[in-house]
Design a protein around this motif. Sequence first.
Motif, PDB file in Angstrom:
ATOM      1  N   ALA A 237       0.858  -1.184   0.000  1.00 14.55           N
ATOM      2  CA  ALA A 237       0.000   0.000   0.000  1.00 14.55           C
ATOM      3  C   ALA A 237       0.893   1.233   0.000  1.00 14.55           C
ATOM      4  CB  ALA A 237      -0.908  -0.012   1.230  1.00 14.55           C
TER       5      ALA A 237
ATOM      6  N   ASN B 115      -1.697   6.054  -1.813  1.00 12.62           N
ATOM      7  CA  ASN B 115      -3.150   5.892  -1.865  1.00 12.62           C
ATOM      8  C   ASN B 115      -3.614   4.843  -2.865  1.00 12.62           C
ATOM      9  OD1 ASN B 115      -3.731   7.942   0.099  1.00 12.62           O
ATOM     10  ND2 ASN B 115      -3.316   9.481  -1.477  1.00 12.62           N
ATOM     11  N   ASN B 116      -2.710   4.017  -3.323  1.00  9.70           N
ATOM     12  CA  ASN B 116      -3.048   2.901  -4.207  1.00  9.70           C
ATOM     13  C   ASN B 116      -2.507   1.605  -3.620  1.00  9.70           C
ATOM     14  OD1 ASN B 116      -4.343   4.559  -6.012  1.00  9.70           O
ATOM     15  ND2 ASN B 116      -2.874   4.300  -7.674  1.00  9.70           N
TER      16      ASN B 116
ATOM     17  N   SER C 125      -7.463   3.041  -4.484  1.00 11.48           N
ATOM     18  CA  SER C 125      -7.619   2.953  -3.029  1.00 11.48           C
ATOM     19  C   SER C 125      -8.811   2.103  -2.623  1.00 11.48           C
ATOM     20  CB  SER C 125      -7.758   4.354  -2.434  1.00 11.48           C
ATOM     21  OG  SER C 125      -8.867   5.036  -3.004  1.00 11.48           O
TER      22      SER C 125
END
Length: 271
Positions: free
Chosen positions: A35, A38-39, A63
């Motif tokens: 992670a 934000n992806n 996300s």
Amino acid sequence: TDIRKDSNIFSDDFRSFDTINPPRKMFWADPFVVAENNNYYIFVEEFIYRKNRAHISLIELDSGGKFIRSGKIIERPYHMSYPFAFKMGDSYYMIPETSQNRTIELYKCTEFPWKWEFEKNIMEDIAATDTTLFFHEEKWWLFATVDRTNGISGCSTELFLFYSEDPLSGRWTSHPLNPVVSDESNARCAGKLFVEDGRIYRPSQDCSVRYGRGFNINLVTKLSTSEYNETTVREIKPDWNGQLRGTHTLNYHGGLTVIDVYRYHGRLSLK
């Protein structure tokens, strides 16, 4: 590959996982999730049927766990799998399985997440599979199944443990109890070690009966330069779907859990 967000490894209902299917004429396996930004980035073995060989690819999710794109990131003229990715300092590294080349290879990410460069061999002349690192008590611990039978055991029977102050140095000390596990139903690593409530857990593959049958969660009760012990606390078989034949990798990071499952052709799943 199956995935699920905001999951709990010890109470997961795998029936609720979403499925990510590979393109035709290939399969995805051995998913490792990171992670970042934000992806979610899932590193996988991408096996091409016509080549009878795999390289390392990346699946990018947003996300919310929705597919964005996928693509190849590392390829060599020999089989590669189990893309164990880890962060040290500000850099990401990867140790993919390269037992066909009799090496344990280290790669560094030069432009996250798509560009990787070979850094060095951290071990040579060794038939090691599914190398997995874990940092504990100021040491790096290296777990790998090692084949000393010229292929008779299928490299799933004996788990070896090594330790080092610096995983980039190439200087590893063999644990005095090696092999620390000698059991094809529990030896081979099935993903990253993780810590819950101060306890260390090691996912392992159940390769009894057939390869990729299922995986276990093992509680590590002793881990030191002189001792190692673990006990199985959960056994997972793909009994939530009668069409499935097996599952053999579990990883999670940042609230996303990912496993691989297969019917007669490989498939990667996330949760």
